[in-house]
Design an enzyme around this catalytic site. Structure first.
Site, PDB file in Angstrom:
ATOM      1  N   ASN A  49       0.970   0.771   5.597  1.00  0.00           N
ATOM      2  CA  ASN A  49       1.575  -0.025   4.530  1.00  0.00           C
ATOM      3  C   ASN A  49       2.439  -1.076   5.188  1.00  0.00           C
ATOM      4  OD1 ASN A  49       4.437   0.506   2.359  1.00  0.00           O
ATOM      5  ND2 ASN A  49       2.927  -1.103   2.267  1.00  0.00           N
ATOM      6  N   GLY A  50       2.189  -2.325   4.857  1.00  0.00           N
ATOM      7  CA  GLY A  50       2.994  -3.404   5.423  1.00  0.00           C
ATOM      8  C   GLY A  50       2.117  -4.554   5.842  1.00  0.00           C
ATOM      9  N   CYS A 108       0.836  -1.194   0.000  1.00  0.00           N
ATOM     10  CA  CYS A 108       0.000   0.000   0.000  1.00  0.00           C
ATOM     11  C   CYS A 108       0.875   1.249   0.000  1.00  0.00           C
ATOM     12  CB  CYS A 108      -0.867   0.048   1.253  1.00  0.00           C
ATOM     13  SG  CYS A 108      -1.894  -1.395   1.502  1.00  0.00           S
ATOM     14  N   GLY A 126      -0.966   0.665  -4.927  1.00  0.00           N
ATOM     15  CA  GLY A 126      -2.200  -0.048  -4.586  1.00  0.00           C
ATOM     16  C   GLY A 126      -3.364   0.546  -5.340  1.00  0.00           C
ATOM     17  N   TYR A 143      11.327  -3.222  -8.299  1.00  0.00           N
ATOM     18  CA  TYR A 143      10.046  -3.173  -9.001  1.00  0.00           C
ATOM     19  C   TYR A 143       9.048  -2.187  -8.417  1.00  0.00           C
ATOM     20  CZ  TYR A 143       5.227  -4.786  -9.855  1.00  0.00           C
ATOM     21  OH  TYR A 143       3.885  -4.848 -10.123  1.00  0.00           O
TER      22      TYR A 143
HETATM   23  O1  LIG Z   1       6.498 -13.231 -13.890  1.00  0.00           O
HETATM   24  P1  LIG Z   1       5.239 -12.443 -13.714  1.00  0.00           P
HETATM   25  O2  LIG Z   1       4.315 -13.116 -12.750  1.00  0.00           O
HETATM   26  O3  LIG Z   1       4.571 -12.097 -14.990  1.00  0.00           O
HETATM   27  O4  LIG Z   1       5.604 -11.102 -12.940  1.00  0.00           O
HETATM   28  C1  LIG Z   1       6.698 -10.318 -13.282  1.00  0.00           C
HETATM   29  C2  LIG Z   1       6.275  -9.088 -14.025  1.00  0.00           C
HETATM   30  O5  LIG Z   1       5.354  -8.346 -13.210  1.00  0.00           O
HETATM   31  C3  LIG Z   1       5.838  -7.024 -13.036  1.00  0.00           C
HETATM   32  O6  LIG Z   1       5.326  -6.169 -14.035  1.00  0.00           O
HETATM   33  P2  LIG Z   1       3.906  -5.446 -13.980  1.00  0.00           P
HETATM   34  O7  LIG Z   1       3.251  -5.744 -15.238  1.00  0.00           O
HETATM   35  O8  LIG Z   1       3.174  -5.804 -12.736  1.00  0.00           O
HETATM   36  O9  LIG Z   1       4.231  -3.892 -13.756  1.00  0.00           O
HETATM   37  P3  LIG Z   1       5.178  -2.850 -14.548  1.00  0.00           P
HETATM   38  O10 LIG Z   1       4.423  -2.394 -15.744  1.00  0.00           O
HETATM   39  O11 LIG Z   1       5.391  -1.743 -13.583  1.00  0.00           O
HETATM   40  O12 LIG Z   1       6.467  -3.510 -14.896  1.00  0.00           O
HETATM   41  C4  LIG Z   1       7.324  -7.138 -13.211  1.00  0.00           C
HETATM   42  O13 LIG Z   1       7.885  -5.904 -13.637  1.00  0.00           O
HETATM   43  C5  LIG Z   1       7.456  -8.189 -14.290  1.00  0.00           C
HETATM   44  O14 LIG Z   1       7.327  -7.623 -15.564  1.00  0.00           O
HETATM   45  N1  LIG Z   2      -0.537  -4.330   2.931  1.00  0.00           N
HETATM   46  C1  LIG Z   2      -0.569  -3.091   2.986  1.00  0.00           C
HETATM   47  O1  LIG Z   2       0.423  -2.449   2.771  1.00  0.00           O
HETATM   48  C2  LIG Z   2      -1.863  -2.544   3.478  1.00  0.00           C
HETATM   49  C3  LIG Z   2      -1.920  -2.570   4.992  1.00  0.00           C
HETATM   50  C4  LIG Z   2      -2.692  -3.713   5.632  1.00  0.00           C
HETATM   51  N2  LIG Z   2      -1.908  -4.891   5.735  1.00  0.00           N
HETATM   52  C5  LIG Z   2      -4.014  -3.977   4.925  1.00  0.00           C
HETATM   53  O2  LIG Z   2      -4.373  -5.095   4.795  1.00  0.00           O
HETATM   54  O3  LIG Z   2      -4.709  -3.087   4.514  1.00  0.00           O
HETATM   55 MG   LIG Z   3       6.883  -5.470 -15.553  1.00  0.00          MG
END
Ligand SMILES: O=P(O)(O)OC[C@H]1O[C@H](OP(=O)(O)OP(=O)(O)O)[C@H](O)[C@@H]1O
Ligand SMILES: NC(=O)CC[C@H](N)C(=O)O
Ligand SMILES: [Mg+2]
Ligand code: SF4
Length: 466
Positions: free
Chosen positions: A118-119, A15, A44, A258
């Site tokens: 967040n966490g 989050c 999020g 990421y």
């Molecule tokens: O192996 P997978 O399960 O496919 O996950 C890995 C992918 O997921 C994320 O990208 P995402 O599309 O979530 O976001 P981004 O556009 O910010 O890279 C990450 O950057 C990889 O590209």
């Molecule tokens: N996971 C997050 O960072 C959000 C905080 C909290 N764990 C929730 O469930 O909302």
């Molecule tokens: Mg990606």
């Protein structure tokens, strides 16, 4: 330690939090929080909310949806006060309902209180059970609510001491914001797993998950909140309490790989630069002859630029991303993830046809993205496809708020490099080493590497294999 089941897995999200303190009732405060949350939307996308404190009263508006959907001019105008906290939330499949949207708001012996977190608290269930046995009532199924109850039950005088008291009982990761009495309070867990920073805009103070949100409203970055630190902001200014004895800093390395926005700086490390360096190191560790380097947008692009720079192989745009679609790694089901990926990424044929292509992504988690990309690159006429990943293989789940799933969903968990290469269909596949990752971050310790090494900064629930 208790077993860990899939239902509980649904509470592990990532989050973003953003809060402002002003000495005076400020018309702008909810609007600024809205812009701050807008800049943190990548953290999020399921629900979001803002609560504003005006004297004793806390008003809150929250709902399922993106920041731009949930808030309107009218409901922002209705949120007047001098302190605000906001939240953008992500969960896996369950627990995503409106009832669990944050910030949470409650009333207790010291007045009204609101919290945004967040966490993930790894012992939330145990603490919740104990609290329920002694008569506590919970309104939501969010781990965060145990903190409100612990604060309310503390015998210590004043909200600051009650928070210190409450935090002794919880384990896990938290970058959290609270407002109570006439204070904005930020707390970062003893290992600093999730980021939190302090900024200023004229007379106003700001706490934010990432520095990019400070930039977005024209605030200046002051410093990161330290692991085990509580920051209290009130009419006296900013004070600090160190509530945990010195524990090792363990910032989540996945934030740099990421999760965080590239224009953020976390704990002194520039996210964009660390991604460029990861690409350069990846070339040194795993060179290959080719005609072009392409990056997977968004988060794979800086590493591809770094790889190209270090290798001298030209960088080109090879994959185009649809701007109007969210992150797939954080979509709740595999079916949705696969569909999202197809709508999301397409090949720029002119740059790859007839060429030996090096494609760089920041991570392979389930393998959905990489498999599809190799396939569409070949269809577009790429002669060879060499996959390079600017992080080590993700082999273990995360218990601290990022949706890296159970091990049997992780393509790298039980398979050899050769097996993964075959499954995604690439000619060659190489990952960055753990040492290479640490080099890209500029220090050889101070980071959580749990999902790569299985060693976590906080003891985790025992794993339950599906
Ligand atoms: O192996 P997978 O399960 O496919 O996950 C890995 C992918 O997921 C994320 O990208 P995402 O599309 O979530 O976001 P981004 O556009 O910010 O890279 C990450 O950057 C990889 O590209
Ligand atoms: N996971 C997050 O960072 C959000 C905080 C909290 N764990 C929730 O469930 O909302
Ligand atoms: Mg990606
Ligand atoms: S286990 Fe991985 S994703 Fe989770 S906090 Fe540690 S480095 Fe980050």
């Amino acid at each position: 330690m208790e077993g860990f089941n899939l239902e509980e897995d649904k509470l592990k999200e990532e989050c973003g939090v953003f809060g402002i303190y002003s000495n005076e009732i400020d018309e702008e405060i909810s609007h600024l929080t809205y812009y701050g949350l807008y800049a943190l939307q990548h953290r999020g996308q399921e629900s979001c909310g803002i609560s504003v404190k005006n004297g004793e009263e806390i008003k809150c508006h929250k709902d399922i949806g993106l920041v731009s959907d949930v808030f309107s001019k009218e409901n922002l105008q209705d949120l007047k006060g001098n302190i605000s906290i906001g939240h953008v939330r992500y969960s896996t499949a369950g627990g995503a309902g409106r009832v669990n949207a944050q910030p949470l708001v409650s009333t207790f012996k010291l007045g009204s209180i609101s919290i945004a977190h967040n966490g993930n608290l790894v012992n939330a269930d145990v603490v919740r059970e104990l609290l329920e046995e002694t008569g506590c009532i919970f309104q939501t199924s969010v781990d965060t609510e145990v903190i409100i109850n612990l604060i309310a039950r503390s015998y210590k005088k004043g909200v600051e001491r009650s928070i210190v008291d409450a935090l002794k009982f919880v384990k896990g990761s938290y970058a959290m914001l609270l407002m109570a009495e006439n204070k904005l309070i930020g707390a970062r867990d003893p290992n600093g797993i999730r980021p939190l920073c302090l900024g200023r805009m004229g007379e106003k103070y700001i706490l934010s998950s990432e520095s990019c949100a400070l930039d977005s409203i024209g605030a200046e970055f002051i410093r990161d909140v330290e692991p085990g630190e509580i920051v209290i902001i009130d009419e006296e200014g900013v004070r600090t309490i160190k509530f945990a004895e010195k524990t090792g800093c363990a910032t989540c390395s996945f934030e740099y790989i990421y999760f965080a926005r590239p224009d953020s700086v976390i704990d002194g490390v520039n996210v964009y630069e660390s991604r460029i360096k990861a690409g350069e190191i990846l070339y040194k560790e795993s060179p290959v002859e080719a005609d072009v380097v392409i990056g997977v947008p968004d988060s794979g692009v800086p590493a591809a630029i770094g790889y190209s720079k270090a290798s001298g192989i030209p960088y080109a745009m090879g994959i185009i991303k649809n701007k109007y679609i969210g992150r797939t790694f954080i979509s709740p089901t595999q079916e949705m993830r696969e569909r999202d990926v197809s709508v999301k990424l397409n090949v720029l044929k002119v740059n790859v046809e007839g060429k030996r292509v090096i494609i760089i992504d920041d991570s392979i988690v389930r393998g959905t993205t990489s498999k599809r990309l190799v396939n569409i690159l070949r269809k577009a006429g790429a002669k060879e496809v060499h996959f390079r990943v600017s992080s080590p293989p993700v082999k273990f789940p995360c218990y601290f708020g990022i949706d890296t799933p159970y091990r049997n969903e992780l393509i790298g968990a039980f398979s050899s490099l050769e097996d993964v290469r075959e499954r995604i269909g690439a000619d060659t596949l190489e990952y960055l080493s753990i040492n290479g990752l640490l080099k890209s971050l500029g220090k050889d310790k101070g980071y959580c590497l749990g999902c790569f090494s299985g060693e976590y900064p906080v003891s985790t629930p025992s794993e339950d294999f599906r």
